[in-house]
Design an enzyme around this catalytic site. Structure first.
Site, PDB file in Angstrom:
ATOM      1  NE  ARG A 211      -4.351  -2.220   1.617  1.00 46.52           N
ATOM      2  CZ  ARG A 211      -4.863  -2.368   2.750  1.00 46.52           C
ATOM      3  NH1 ARG A 211      -5.459  -1.744   3.196  1.00 46.52           N
ATOM      4  NH2 ARG A 211      -5.886  -3.807   2.682  1.00 46.52           N
ATOM      5  CD  GLU A 213      -1.150   2.868   4.178  1.00 43.58           C
ATOM      6  OE1 GLU A 213      -1.983   3.830   3.976  1.00 43.58           O
ATOM      7  OE2 GLU A 213      -2.085   1.472   4.240  1.00 43.58           O
ATOM      8  NE  ARG A 219      -2.716   3.633  13.364  1.00 43.82           N
ATOM      9  CZ  ARG A 219      -3.200   5.101  13.080  1.00 43.82           C
ATOM     10  NH1 ARG A 219      -2.119   5.615  13.518  1.00 43.82           N
ATOM     11  NH2 ARG A 219      -4.292   5.028  12.499  1.00 43.82           N
ATOM     12  CG  HIS A 220       0.042   3.106   8.788  1.00 48.16           C
ATOM     13  ND1 HIS A 220      -1.434   4.219   9.102  1.00 48.16           N
ATOM     14  CD2 HIS A 220      -1.218   2.888   8.187  1.00 48.16           C
ATOM     15  CE1 HIS A 220      -1.626   4.180   9.628  1.00 48.16           C
ATOM     16  NE2 HIS A 220      -2.112   3.547   9.172  1.00 48.16           N
ATOM     17  CD  GLU A 357      -8.942  -1.554  10.823  1.00 49.15           C
ATOM     18  OE1 GLU A 357      -9.149  -0.194  10.972  1.00 49.15           O
ATOM     19  OE2 GLU A 357      -8.534  -1.904  10.248  1.00 49.15           O
ATOM     20  CB  SER A 360     -11.135  -4.235   7.588  1.00 54.47           C
ATOM     21  OG  SER A 360     -11.421  -3.058   8.096  1.00 54.47           O
ATOM     22  NE  ARG A 408      -1.916  -1.296  11.356  1.00 51.34           N
ATOM     23  CZ  ARG A 408      -3.060  -0.381  11.133  1.00 51.34           C
ATOM     24  NH1 ARG A 408      -3.953  -0.674  11.775  1.00 51.34           N
ATOM     25  NH2 ARG A 408      -2.520   0.331  10.385  1.00 51.34           N
TER      26      ARG A 408
HETATM   27  P1  AMO Z   1      -7.988  -3.375   5.709  1.00 50.14           P
HETATM   28  O1  AMO Z   1      -7.496  -2.155   4.738  1.00 50.14           O
HETATM   29  O2  AMO Z   1      -8.812  -2.662   7.126  1.00 50.14           O
HETATM   30  O3  AMO Z   1      -8.910  -4.288   5.071  1.00 50.14           O
HETATM   31  O4  AMO Z   1      -6.766  -4.364   6.163  1.00 50.14           O
HETATM   32  C1  AMO Z   1      -6.529  -5.708   6.975  1.00 50.14           C
HETATM   33  C2  AMO Z   1      -6.143  -5.538   8.330  1.00 50.14           C
HETATM   34  O5  AMO Z   1      -4.921  -5.033   8.229  1.00 50.14           O
HETATM   35  C3  AMO Z   1      -3.647  -4.372   7.978  1.00 50.14           C
HETATM   36  N1  AMO Z   1      -3.172  -3.270   7.182  1.00 50.14           N
HETATM   37  C4  AMO Z   1      -1.703  -2.269   7.800  1.00 50.14           C
HETATM   38  N2  AMO Z   1      -0.899  -2.893   8.079  1.00 50.14           N
HETATM   39  C5  AMO Z   1       0.448  -2.124   8.260  1.00 50.14           C
HETATM   40  N3  AMO Z   1       0.570  -1.018   7.506  1.00 50.14           N
HETATM   41  C6  AMO Z   1      -0.528  -1.265   6.430  1.00 50.14           C
HETATM   42  N4  AMO Z   1       0.064   0.034   5.501  1.00 50.14           N
HETATM   43  C7  AMO Z   1      -1.174  -1.641   6.286  1.00 50.14           C
HETATM   44  N5  AMO Z   1      -2.597  -1.622   6.267  1.00 50.14           N
HETATM   45  C8  AMO Z   1      -3.520  -2.608   6.415  1.00 50.14           C
HETATM   46  C9  AMO Z   1      -4.690  -3.635   9.630  1.00 50.14           C
HETATM   47  C10 AMO Z   1      -5.699  -3.644   8.515  1.00 50.14           C
HETATM   48  O6  AMO Z   1      -6.585  -3.727   9.937  1.00 50.14           O
HETATM   49  N6  AMO Z   1      -9.782  -6.785   2.286  1.00 50.14           N
HETATM   50  C11 AMO Z   1     -10.130  -6.193   3.840  1.00 50.14           C
HETATM   51  C12 AMO Z   1      -9.745  -7.298   4.631  1.00 50.14           C
HETATM   52  C13 AMO Z   1     -11.450  -8.530   4.352  1.00 50.14           C
HETATM   53  O7  AMO Z   1     -12.435  -7.501   4.484  1.00 50.14           O
HETATM   54  O8  AMO Z   1     -11.486  -9.054   4.831  1.00 50.14           O
HETATM   55  C14 AMO Z   1      -8.861  -5.685   4.121  1.00 50.14           C
HETATM   56  O9  AMO Z   1      -7.653  -5.206   3.685  1.00 50.14           O
HETATM   57  O10 AMO Z   1      -4.186  -4.352  10.232  1.00 50.14           O
END
Ligand code: AMO
Ligand code: ATP
Length: 434
Positions: A211, A213, A219-220, A357, A360, A408
């Site tokens: 991603r 971001e 935390r990202h 979080e 999701s 996380r």
């Molecule tokens: P979402 O975008 O909330 O949901 O991502 C799910 C979980 O992945 C982790 N996460 C990350 N951790 C670290 N750095 C990042 N950039 C990052 N982005 C996401 C988080 C987050 O809660 N497709 C849906 C999931 C689903 O519905 O099954 C999804 O991607 O812990």
């Protein structure tokens, strides 16, 4: 080297070959000690200057810190030695010399900043604390796999080079694929859904997500490890049950199998396996509780996403892992199903740790016509997703699932201050190598 004995296994009364790194040399005058460190621990090698072969003693004394050495000797009980045993050497070989100027001090006596540690992970992971995080991370992934298998889920691997995004267009990393535009995958979302309609029915994947971001936060990551689950014939509540069980299984495994690592991190007393059911609050309750804390300058209203400060305030208020359910449909992605009796409410859920979080998920829209409508509502070109949508015409069962951020999970479990501590070679806005 195959005849080597781990330092922790060196038995008094035997002759052993140990191999590892020079952790420390303590020269007390007539006697000196070489502390050799390997994966299993450390052992003291005694050097008696007047009594032992001069060349042997010299080799030991001249070995620079962090050089790799191989020592053959008799293992003796010695109450004054740090581990109660020592090696009286007959042979010492410097296998690989280390320069005397080290970029960081693996004995941990001198603290290093995180960027220095990340630039020198090899040396950093010679420190017990840093190593412990990755032993625990490995145990978490092992336990999670086992928990999924207990739920009869099949492990899958889906492509990481893809044609479309799923989680919002701005966070995509574009790449060129034989002259065509392609992207690094943000989530296995669409592929895992395609598999619940296959003969596999219930699947999981542990793999990288990418991603771009916008924010550089503790935390990202730009490359993270996503733990994904998806099951046919599940609704969102059943998906939440599995989510809770998998997270608890990870904690239980660490409590049971990582005693030494928890001790290295100073967590042997503090570490707790979450007990009891994770509370399930609706989105509406969540915003009411956040507003009641008075921590936000502006009150939240229905339809707002939860700001980070809001998540923190609620996390402190709840004080344990919890779910937030029944989000407004308008702020959840197209693939999340709405409640049958109220289209403004989605079956989407998040699972939260008090700090952030973690997950999701939700029940998915499995009805072809509704799915296409969802794409249109979100302004997404449905035709680009035809590889996905068309399978919904051939018998797609109702299904639900979730995605959990692996780093996380480890970060919150161990109270790490920065998510980068839970990744060997993190990718962020400033960091592309090592
Ligand atoms: P979402 O975008 O909330 O949901 O991502 C799910 C979980 O992945 C982790 N996460 C990350 N951790 C670290 N750095 C990042 N950039 C990052 N982005 C996401 C988080 C987050 O809660 N497709 C849906 C999931 C689903 O519905 O099954 C999804 O991607 O812990
Ligand atoms: P010197 O005669 O030059 O002092 P030595 O060989 O007699 O040398 P000791 O006086 O016996 O050394 O010990 C020096 C220090 O090292 C003491 O504090 C002693 O407790 C400690 N020591 C000696 N042998 C060991 C051992 N095998 N393991 C750990 N500590 C030891």
């Amino acid at each position: 080297m195959e005849d080597r004995t781990y330092t922790a296994d060196a038995e008094p009364g035997t002759t052993a070959t140990v191999a590892g790194w020079v952790h420390e040399i303590r020269d007390l005058g007539g006697i000196a000690f070489l502390i050799v460190r390997d994966k299993s621990g450390r052992i003291q090698v005694k050097l008696e200057k007047d009594e032992m072969d001069e060349e042997l003693v010299e080799t030991g004394l001249e070995a620079s810190r962090e050089s790799v050495v191989r020592v053959v000797g008799d293992v003796k009980e010695e109450p004054r030695a740090p581990t109660g045993v020592e090696v009286v050497p007959t042979e010492i070989e410097v296998v690989a010399e280390a320069e005397t100027q080290l970029p960081l001090d693996p004995s941990g006596k001198v603290d290093a900043e995180l960027p220095t540690r990340l630039d020198n992970r090899t040396l950093d992971l010679r420190r017990e604390e840093a190593k412990a995080v990755f032993e625990i991370r490995a145990e978490v992934l092992r336990a999670v796999r086992e928990a999924f298998r207990d739920f009869a889920a099949t492990e899958i691997n889906t492509p990481k080079i893809v044609a479309t995004g799923t989680e919002g267009g701005t966070e995509l990393f574009p790449i060129t694929y034989f002259g065509e535009e392609a992207f690094m995958n943000q989530s296995p979302q669409l592929f895992k859904q395609l598999m619940v309609g296959s003969g596999l029915e219930r699947v999981f994947e542990i793999g990288p997500i990418f991603r771009a971001e916008e924010h550089n936060t503790p935390r990202h990551l730009n490359e993270a490890t996503s733990i994904d689950f998806e099951s046919a014939f599940f609704d969102h509540t059943e998906a939440m049950d599995v989510c809770e069980a998998v997270v608890k299984a990870a904690y239980e495994a660490v409590a049971e199998n990582c005693e030494r690592e928890l001790e290295a991190l100073g967590l042997e007393e503090e570490f707790e396996v979450p007990d009891g059911e994770f509370p399930r609050l609706t989105y509406e309750e969540a915003i009411e509780r956040i507003n009641a804390t008075g921590e936000l300058d502006e009150q939240l209203v229905w339809g707002d996403d939860l700001p980070t400060e809001g998540e923190h305030a609620l996390g402190q208020d709840v004080g344990e892992h919890y779910f937030i359910t029944d989000w407004p449909s308008e702020i959840k992605p197209f693939y999340i199903k709405d409640h049958d009796d109220d289209e403004t409410l989605s079956t989407g859920f998040d699972m939260m740790h008090p700090r952030m979080e973690l997950v999701s998920g939700g029940q998915r829209e499995h009805r072809y016509d509704r799915l296409i409508e969802g794409f249109e509502q979100q302004g997404l070109p449905a035709h680009e997703f035809e590889y996905y949508t068309k399978m919904f015409k051939y018998g797609m069962p109702p299904h639900a699932g979730w995605g959990l951020g692996g780093e996380r999970l480890v970060m919150t479990m161990l109270g790490l201050g920065n998510i980068r501590e839970a990744v060997l070679f993190p990718r962020d806005r400033q960091r592309l190598s090592p």
